[in-house]
Scaffold this motif. Structure first.
Motif, PDB file in Angstrom:
ATOM      1  N   ILE A 476       0.833  -1.215   0.000  1.00 37.76           N
ATOM      2  CA  ILE A 476       0.000   0.000   0.000  1.00 37.76           C
ATOM      3  C   ILE A 476       0.858   1.252   0.000  1.00 37.76           C
ATOM      4  N   MET A 477       1.921   1.282   0.789  1.00 37.29           N
ATOM      5  CA  MET A 477       2.775   2.466   0.823  1.00 37.29           C
ATOM      6  C   MET A 477       3.547   2.642  -0.484  1.00 37.29           C
ATOM      7  N   GLY A 478       3.629   1.587  -1.283  1.00 34.04           N
ATOM      8  CA  GLY A 478       4.295   1.699  -2.576  1.00 34.04           C
ATOM      9  C   GLY A 478       3.395   2.164  -3.696  1.00 34.04           C
ATOM     10  N   GLU A 479       2.087   2.281  -3.436  1.00 33.55           N
ATOM     11  CA  GLU A 479       1.152   2.732  -4.471  1.00 33.55           C
ATOM     12  C   GLU A 479       1.340   4.221  -4.756  1.00 33.55           C
ATOM     13  N   GLU A 480       1.031   4.607  -5.969  1.00 34.03           N
ATOM     14  CA  GLU A 480       1.097   6.019  -6.353  1.00 34.03           C
ATOM     15  C   GLU A 480      -0.161   6.404  -7.112  1.00 34.03           C
ATOM     16  N   SER A 481      -0.711   7.550  -6.749  1.00 32.31           N
ATOM     17  CA  SER A 481      -1.850   8.089  -7.483  1.00 32.31           C
ATOM     18  C   SER A 481      -1.360   8.680  -8.801  1.00 32.31           C
ATOM     19  N   SER A 482      -2.183   8.587  -9.820  1.00 30.25           N
ATOM     20  CA  SER A 482      -1.810   9.199 -11.101  1.00 30.25           C
ATOM     21  C   SER A 482      -1.932  10.720 -11.048  1.00 30.25           C
ATOM     22  N   PHE A 483      -2.560  11.238  -9.985  1.00 30.81           N
ATOM     23  CA  PHE A 483      -2.722  12.681  -9.828  1.00 30.81           C
ATOM     24  C   PHE A 483      -1.514  13.224  -9.057  1.00 30.81           C
ATOM     25  N   LYS A 484      -0.429  13.465  -9.788  1.00 32.61           N
ATOM     26  CA  LYS A 484       0.829  13.872  -9.164  1.00 32.61           C
ATOM     27  C   LYS A 484       1.052  15.377  -9.195  1.00 32.61           C
ATOM     28  N   ILE A 485       0.095  16.098  -9.754  1.00 35.96           N
ATOM     29  CA  ILE A 485       0.240  17.553  -9.884  1.00 35.96           C
ATOM     30  C   ILE A 485       0.156  18.235  -8.529  1.00 35.96           C
ATOM     31  N   ASP A 486      -0.666  17.687  -7.623  1.00 29.99           N
ATOM     32  CA  ASP A 486      -0.977  18.362  -6.361  1.00 29.99           C
ATOM     33  C   ASP A 486       0.122  18.113  -5.334  1.00 29.99           C
ATOM     34  N   ASN A 487       1.019  19.101  -5.177  1.00 30.11           N
ATOM     35  CA  ASN A 487       2.084  19.012  -4.177  1.00 30.11           C
ATOM     36  C   ASN A 487       1.817  19.916  -2.981  1.00 30.11           C
ATOM     37  N   HIS A 488       0.586  20.358  -2.855  1.00 25.73           N
ATOM     38  CA  HIS A 488       0.203  21.237  -1.754  1.00 25.73           C
ATOM     39  C   HIS A 488       0.299  20.483  -0.427  1.00 25.73           C
ATOM     40  N   PRO A 489       0.715  21.150   0.667  1.00 23.93           N
ATOM     41  CA  PRO A 489       0.864  20.444   1.953  1.00 23.93           C
ATOM     42  C   PRO A 489      -0.426  19.830   2.481  1.00 23.93           C
ATOM     43  N   SER A 490      -1.585  20.358   2.080  1.00 28.37           N
ATOM     44  CA  SER A 490      -2.852  19.750   2.506  1.00 28.37           C
ATOM     45  C   SER A 490      -3.603  19.123   1.339  1.00 28.37           C
ATOM     46  N   LEU A 491      -2.894  18.876   0.223  1.00 26.84           N
ATOM     47  CA  LEU A 491      -3.502  18.275  -0.975  1.00 26.84           C
ATOM     48  C   LEU A 491      -4.786  19.016  -1.346  1.00 26.84           C
ATOM     49  N   ILE A 492      -4.662  20.314  -1.515  1.00 28.82           N
ATOM     50  CA  ILE A 492      -5.841  21.155  -1.688  1.00 28.82           C
ATOM     51  C   ILE A 492      -6.637  20.783  -2.930  1.00 28.82           C
ATOM     52  N   MET A 493      -5.963  20.424  -4.013  1.00 28.37           N
ATOM     53  CA  MET A 493      -6.696  20.077  -5.234  1.00 28.37           C
ATOM     54  C   MET A 493      -7.404  18.728  -5.090  1.00 28.37           C
ATOM     55  N   HIS A 494      -6.819  17.798  -4.334  1.00 25.52           N
ATOM     56  CA  HIS A 494      -7.537  16.559  -4.018  1.00 25.52           C
ATOM     57  C   HIS A 494      -8.854  16.890  -3.316  1.00 25.52           C
ATOM     58  N   ASN A 495      -8.763  17.788  -2.340  1.00 26.70           N
ATOM     59  CA  ASN A 495      -9.949  18.153  -1.544  1.00 26.70           C
ATOM     60  C   ASN A 495     -11.013  18.846  -2.383  1.00 26.70           C
ATOM     61  N   ILE A 496     -10.584  19.570  -3.415  1.00 29.85           N
ATOM     62  CA  ILE A 496     -11.538  20.298  -4.251  1.00 29.85           C
ATOM     63  C   ILE A 496     -12.227  19.380  -5.252  1.00 29.85           C
ATOM     64  N   ILE A 497     -11.455  18.541  -5.937  1.00 28.29           N
ATOM     65  CA  ILE A 497     -12.066  17.783  -7.035  1.00 28.29           C
ATOM     66  C   ILE A 497     -12.761  16.506  -6.573  1.00 28.29           C
ATOM     67  N   ALA A 498     -12.363  15.924  -5.436  1.00 25.93           N
ATOM     68  CA  ALA A 498     -12.988  14.665  -5.008  1.00 25.93           C
ATOM     69  C   ALA A 498     -14.495  14.813  -4.796  1.00 25.93           C
ATOM     70  N   PRO A 499     -14.980  15.845  -4.064  1.00 26.93           N
ATOM     71  CA  PRO A 499     -16.443  15.995  -3.918  1.00 26.93           C
ATOM     72  C   PRO A 499     -17.146  16.239  -5.254  1.00 26.93           C
ATOM     73  N   LEU A 500     -16.479  16.938  -6.174  1.00 27.78           N
ATOM     74  CA  LEU A 500     -17.099  17.194  -7.472  1.00 27.78           C
ATOM     75  C   LEU A 500     -17.242  15.909  -8.276  1.00 27.78           C
ATOM     76  N   VAL A 501     -16.214  15.082  -8.256  1.00 27.96           N
ATOM     77  CA  VAL A 501     -16.288  13.802  -8.964  1.00 27.96           C
ATOM     78  C   VAL A 501     -17.370  12.923  -8.359  1.00 27.96           C
ATOM     79  N   LEU A 502     -17.518  12.995  -7.039  1.00 25.23           N
ATOM     80  CA  LEU A 502     -18.510  12.163  -6.342  1.00 25.23           C
ATOM     81  C   LEU A 502     -19.944  12.612  -6.638  1.00 25.23           C
ATOM     82  N   LYS A 503     -20.188  13.942  -6.631  1.00 20.05           N
ATOM     83  CA  LYS A 503     -21.567  14.436  -6.635  1.00 20.05           C
ATOM     84  C   LYS A 503     -21.992  15.133  -7.926  1.00 20.05           C
ATOM     85  N   GLU A 504     -21.048  15.603  -8.722  1.00 22.99           N
ATOM     86  CA  GLU A 504     -21.397  16.464  -9.856  1.00 22.99           C
ATOM     87  C   GLU A 504     -21.160  15.782 -11.198  1.00 22.99           C
TER      88      GLU A 504
END
Length: 932
Positions: A476-504
Motif C-alpha cells: 500500500i505504501m508503494g502505491e502512487e496516485s496518477s494525480f501527481k500535480i498536487d504538491n500542496h501540503p494539505s492536498l488542496i486540489m484533491h480536496n476540491i475535485i474529489a467531492p465534485l467527482v462524487l456528486k457532480e
C-alpha cells in the motif's frame, strides 16, 4: 438652498470628473453628500453612476466604493421603491456591498425587504460588512421601525425545534444595541402599542437577550385563537426552563373548565419542557374520558419531541389500527432513546412487524442501545429478509449488540457482499485473527472501493502486527496516485475535485461533451475560485493543470459510457488516505520505528506531515523530539513552513486545562501575598504626582464614607486632563494690498497628567466600595463608556477583575456579577486569559451561566463555554448539556450543505465543550454527533 435641479448639476459634474472622483476620496464623499442634501432620493442615480465604473471585487478603490462611503458617512438618504427594485436586480456581490446604504433609511418599508434579503442570503454575506455597525438608533421611533422589520420564521415550531429565536445574522445588530433596544422592547408593552408585529418581535428580542421580564409580559397577553403573538407568548416559558415552575401548566391541563385550546397549549409546553407527561395522561384518563382521543393524539404528536414510555401503548394501538401510512412511525426511533428492558421489548416487537419501515426504525434504535438481548432477533431478521436496506441496518445493529463470535455471521457475508465493510469492522472489534488473510486481500486490492480498503487497514491494525499489517504495508505504501500535480501540503486540489467527482457527474458530463478547452476553462476557473482563502495558496497554474488531468482521466476511464469511471477516479484520488491509515496502524501496533522510516522516505510534503502528526500521538520524550527533528532535517522538506509549524507545536509542552484545584492554589497564593495599606492621603498624592507602584497587593484604609465619596468624584473620568493640545501661532506676511496673516502653524504642547495612574486608582477604589456607594463611572466603564466601546469595557473590566482576583475577593465578584452581568459575562472569554481572573470562578457562577446559555450571539456562546470549562463538578452538567444543544441547534439538519465554515466562535465553543471532562455526561451526545 439645493433642490433636484442642483443635485442633477452636481451629479453631472461628478460624471465629468470621474478621475478626480476616484483619486480624491474626500472630494468624492463631499460630492455625494451634497447631492443627497439637495435631493435625498437620488440614491439609485448615484449607485448607477458608481456601477458605470470598473467593479473591483476586492474592493476599496472603485467608483462604487466611493459612492457607498459618501452615502454612509454623513448622509440621510431616502430610499424610493424604484431604488429597492433596482437593488433586487443587481448581481449578488454588488448587493452585499450596498447593504449599508439601504440601512441608512430606517423606515420599515425599506428595512423590511433589506432585512429579509439579509436573512435569506446570510450564508453568503461576507462578514466584512460588519452588520453590527450598520445600525445606531437615535430615538424610540427608529427602534419601533426596526422591530417591525425583523423577519419572522414561517412557524413557531421552527423556533421551538431549534430552541432559538432564529434571528440569524441579524443577531449581531441586536446584541450590539441591546442597551438601547431592551428598554424600548419593555416600553412598547407599557405604552399599550397595538402593532402586533412590533410586539411580537419585541418579545423575541427579550427572549434573545434572556431578559426574564418577558415571562411577566407574556402572562399578560390574552389568549386569542389564530393570533401569532398570543401563541408565541404561550411558548415563551420554554426558553426559560430554569426559571419556570411547570406545575402551573400541569394544573392548567387538568382544569376541565378551561378552553381546550388553552389546555392543549399547556400540555405542549409541559412536554416540550422535558417533563414526562405520563402522570398527567393517567390523571386525564380519570377526569376527562370524553376527550381521550384528543389527549392520545396530542400525546403521540408531542412525543416526537419528548418521548414518554406511557405513550408506547397508545402508539402500538394506533399502529395496529393503521400500520400503513401511520404519521407517527418516527416514534419507534424516539421511543428507542428511552432506557429500560420494556423499551427493548417494544423494539423487538417492531422487528417482527410486516412493515419494512417499522423494521428499519427499530434497527436504527437498536444500533444505539447495544443490547445483547436483541442479537438473535436481528440475525433472524437478516436471514429472513431480502430487502437490502433492512439487511444493512439490521447488520449494523447486530454488530453493535455485542456478538462474541464472528462465525455467527459467515452465511450473511456470502449472501450480501455489499456488507464487506461491516465485516471489516467486526473483525477489528472482535480481533478475529481467523479472518486476517481475507482482510489482507481486501486491503491490497486496488479495485475495491477506497473506503472499504481503508476500513480493512484499520481492522488489520487491531490484529497482531505480523498477522496482517506486516503483510500489506509495503504494497500500500508503494502505491502512487496518477494525480501527481498536487504538491500542496494539505492536498488542496484533491480536496476540491474529489467531492465534485462524487456528486457532480452531470456537470462534469455537460462540459466534457464540449471538449477539452471548454472543460479546462470552466473547471480551471472554478478550482481557482474554490482554492482562494487557503492558508497556503495553491501553486500558480495548478488549477488549469488539475482540470486538464481530470479531463484526460475521465477519457482514460471511458467516461461517460463506463458507469464506474467516477468511482475509479475517486479510488485513485484517495490513495493518500489509505496510506494515512497505514501510518495510524503503525502507531496502534506500537511500530513507531516504521513511522520514522516513512518520515525519512516521504516523497510528498503531505505524507511527511501526516507521518509527523501520527508520530506525535504516541508517548514521546524530549529525547524523542530531538531525534524526530534530526530525521526531518534530512528530508527534502526541512525548510517547509508547514513542517516547521507542526514540529514547533510538538515541541511545546502539552498543557492541560486549569482545574479548579489549580485555581484554588492560585487563589491561596494571592491571599498569602502581603498587603500594602493605602491611606486617603497616599491616594491623593498619587493623583497629584502621577507616580504609583502598580505591582503591589494593596488594601485601602478604613476611611470614612465622605472621604471615599470624595475619591470617587475626584477619579471621575470627566476630571481627567487632556493629554496634549495644539496652539496655533499666526505669522505676519505682506501682500499687494498690505500686511496679512499667513498660514497658521500648529504647535503641540503635551501635559504630563499620568492618566495611567488615574485609570488604575479607579479600579482599585471600585474594589473597596464597602459603603456600596453608587459609582456612576464604574457602571459606565464596564459597559464601554458613553459610546459603549468594547476596548474601553475590556480594559476597565479586566483591571477591575484582576484586582478582585489578587485580593481573593470572590464575594464581591459575585455581588458585582449580580448587578452588572449584562456587561461582565459577554467578555469573560477574554478576561479568563488572565490567571487572576480564573481565581474568581467557582460553582456560584452556574446560575448566571444557565441564564445566558441561550442568550446573545455566538461570541456569547463562546464566553459561556469558556466559563463552564473551569468548572468540573456535577453542578455544571446541565449547563454543558444546554450549551451542546445550543451548538447543535445552530445547524439546519435538513440541509446537506456544509454550514458555518467561517464561524470561528461556533467551532471554538464546540472545541471547548468536547474537551470538558464531563462532556460525556451529556445525554445522547454521541448519537447526535454520529447522525448529524
Amino acid at each position: 438652498m439645493g433642490n433636484t435641479e442642483t443635485a442633477n448639476v452636481l451629479l453631472k459634474y461628478a460624471k465629468n470628473n470621474t478621475v478626480k472622483f476616484k483619486e480624491n476620496y474626500q472630494w468624492a464623499w463631499r460630492m455625494v453628500e451634497a447631492i443627497l442634501i439637495c435631493e435625498p432620493t437620488m440614491v439609485e442615480e448615484l449607485i448607477s453612476f458608481g456601477l458605470d465604473g470598473k467593479i473591483n471585487d476586492n474592493g476599496k478603490e472603485d467608483r462604487l466604493e466611493r459612492v457607498i462611503q459618501g452615502i454612509c458617512i454623513k448622509s440621510q438618504p431616502v430610499i424610493k421603491p424604484s431604488a429597492m427594485s433596482f437593488f433586487m436586480k443587481l448581481p449578488s456581490k454588488v448587493q452585499y456591498r450596498l447593504i449599508p446604504v439601504f440601512f441608512k433609511d430606517k423606515r420599515r418599508e425599506v428595512l423590511t425587504p433589506i432585512m429579509q434579503f439579509i436573512y435569506e442570503k446570510q450564508a453568503n454575506i461576507d462578514s466584512k460588512i460588519y452588520l453590527n455597525q450598520l445600525v445606531k438608533f437615535n430615538n424610540s421611533d427608529e427602534i419601533n421601525e426596526f422591530l417591525a422589520s425583523i423577519p419572522m420564521p414561517s412557524t413557531h415550531g421552527k423556533m421551538l425545534l431549534h430552541n432559538s429565536i432564529l434571528f440569524g445574522i441579524l443577531e449581531s445588530i441586536i446584541w450590539k444595541e441591546q442597551n438601547t433596544i431592551r428598554s424600548q422592547c419593555i416600553s412598547v408593552f407599557e405604552q399599550n402599542c397595538t402593532d402586533e408585529k412590533i410586539l411580537l418581535n419585541a418579545l423575541r428580542v427579550l427572549v434573545f437577550l434572556q431578559d426574564d421580564r418577558c415571562l411577566t409580559i407574556a402572562k399578560q397577553i390574552p389568549f386569542k385563537k389564530d393570533s401569532f403573538l398570543s401563541t408565541f407568548a404561550g411558548f415563551i416559558p420554554l426558553f426559560f426552563k430554569h426559571k419556570v415552575d411547570f406545575e402551573e401548566y400541569r394544573m392548567r391541563v387538568l382544569d376541565v373548565e378551561l378552553d381546550n385550546e388553552i389546555r392543549l397549549q399547556a400540555f405542549f409546553v409541559l412536554s416540550a419542557a422535558g417533563i414526562d407527561i405520563g402522570q398527567t395522561l393517567d390523571e386525564l384518563e380519570k377526569i376527562d374520558e370524553g376527550s381521550a382521543n384528543i389527549w392520545d393524539f396530542s400525546a403521540l404528536m408531542f412525543s416526537i419531541q419528548n418521548p414518554s414510555k406511557r405513550v408506547i401503548p397508545i402508539f402500538e394501538k394506533s399502529f395496529e389500527d393503521s400500520p400503513e401510512n401511520n404519521p407517527f412511525l418516527i416514534l419507534i426511533n424516539r421511543f428507542g432513546e428511552l432506557d429500560g428492558d420494556d423499551v427493548t421489548d417494544f423494539l423487538l416487537r417492531m422487528l417482527r412487524s410486516r412493515l419494512s419501515e417499522a423494521n428499519i426504525l427499530a434497527c436504527l434504535s437498536l444500533q444505539n442501545r447495544r443490547d445483547k438481548r436483541a442479537l438473535p432477533a436481528l440475525l433472524s431478521l437478516i436471514r429472513e429478509s431480502n430487502d437490502v436496506q433492512i439487511v444493512q441496518t439490521a447488520l449494523v445493529a447486530a454488530i453493535a449488540s455485542g456478538p462474541d463470535n464472528i462465525n455467527e455471521f459467515m452465511d450473511i457475508w456470502e449472501r450480501f457482499p455489499e456488507s464487506y465493510l461491516w465485516r471489516c469492522v467486526l473483525i477489528g472489534r472482535l480481533r478475529a485473527s481467523s479472518d486476517a488473510d481475507w482482510l489482507c486481500e481486501i486491503a491490497i486490492d486496488k479495485n475495491q472501493h477506497w473506503q472499504l480498503r481503508r476500513t480493512a487497514v484499520m481492522a488489520a491494525s487491531r490484529l497482531p502486527f505480523e498477522l496482517a499489517l506486516e503483510k500489506i504495508y509495503l504494497t500500500i505504501m508503494g502505491e502512487e496516485s496518477s494525480f501527481k500535480i498536487d504538491n500542496h501540503p494539505s492536498l488542496i486540489m484533491h480536496n476540491i475535485i474529489a467531492p465534485l467527482v462524487l456528486k457532480e457527474g452531470g456537470a462534469l458530463l455537460r462540459f466534457y461533451l464540449r471538449g477539452e478547452d471548454a472543460f479546462v476553462d470552466f473547471w480551471g476557473d472554478l478550482f481557482k475560485e474554490m482554492s482562494q482563502g487557503a492558508s497556503y495558496p495553491a501553486p500558480e497554474g495548478s488549477e488549469k493543470s488539475t482540470a486538464t488531468w481530470l479531463f484526460h482521466k475521465l477519457t482514460e476511464e471511458g467516461f461517460p459510457k463506463n458507469q464506474s469511471a467516477q468511482d475509479s477516479i475517486l479510488n485513485d484520488l484517495h490513495i493518500p488516505i489509505v496510506q494515512a491509515s497505514i501510518l495510524r496502524g503503525f502507531r496502534l501496533c506500537n511500530r513507531i520505528d516504521l513511522i520514522e522510516k516513512y518520515i525519512m522516505e516521504a516523497n510528498s510534503e503531505w505524507l511527511l506531515l501526516r507521518s509527523i502528526c501520527e508520530w506525535a500521538k504516541h508517548n514521546y520524550t524530549d529525547a524523542d523530539i530531538d531525534r524526530l527533528k534530526k530525521l526531518v532535517a534530512k528530508t527534502s522538506f526541512q525548510s517547509s513552513v508547514c513542517v516547521k509549524n507542526v514540529l514547533s507545536n510538538i515541541s511545546r509542552p502539552i498543557v492541560s486545562k486549569t482545574s479548579q484545584s489549580d485555581i484554588y492554589k492560585t487563589f491561596q497564593t494571592c491571599n498569602l501575598e502581603p498587603r500594602v495599606t493605602l491611606h486617603f492621603q497616599d491616594i491623593i498624592d498619587a493623583i497629584d504626582s502621577g507616580r504609583f507602584k502598580y505591582d503591589e497587593n494593596y488594601s485601602i484604609e478604613n476611611m470614612s464614607k465622605d472621604k471615599f465619596i470624595y475619591l470617587v468624584n475626584e477619579l471621575n473620568p470627566s476630571n481627567d486632563y487632556k493629554i496634549s493640545h495644539d496652539i496655533n501661532e499666526p505669522a505676519i506676511g505682506f501682500g499687494e494690498s498690505g500686511p496679512l496673516i499667513k498660514e497658521m502653524k500648529p504647535i503641540s504642547i503635551s501635559a504630563n497628567n499620568e492618566n495611567k495612574v488615574r485609570k488604575y486608582l479607579r479600579t482599585l477604589i471600585a474594589t473597596f466600595n464597602k459603603y456600596e456607594v453608587d459609582i456612576p463611572w464604574h457602571k459606565s466603564l464596564l459597559s464601554g463608556g458613553a459610546g459603549h466601546h468594547d476596548h474601553i469595557a475590556y480594559e476597565y473590566g479586566l483591571g477591575f477583575l484582576r484586582l478582585l482576583g489578587k485580593q481573593g475577593n470572590m464575594d464581591m465578584f459575585y455581588s458585582e456579577l449580580e448587578k452588572y452581568h449584562y456587561d461582565i459575562l459577554p467578555r469573560m472569554d477574554k478576561y479568563l486569559s488572565d490567571p487572576l481572573v480564573k481565581c474568581l470562578i467557582d460553582d456560584r457562577i452556574v446560575p448566571y451561566l444557565r441564564r445566558y446559555v441561550n442568550a446573545g450571539t455566538d461570541k456569547m456562546l463562546l464566553s459561556v463555554c469558556s466559563l463552564a470549562s473551569y468548572l468540573d463538578s456535577p453542578a455544571v452538567d446541565q449547563v454543558l448539556s444546554d450549551l451542546f444543544y445550543r451548538w447543535y441547534n445552530k445547524f439546519d439538519r435538513a440541509s446537506k450543505d456544509t454550514q458555518h465554515n467561517n464561524n470561528r466562535e461556533l467551532w471554538q465553543s464546540f472545541n471547548i465543550l468536547k474537551k470538558h471532562p464531563r462532556f460525556k455526561v451529556i445525554c445522547d451526545y454521541d448519537v447526535i454527533l454520529q447522525f448529524n
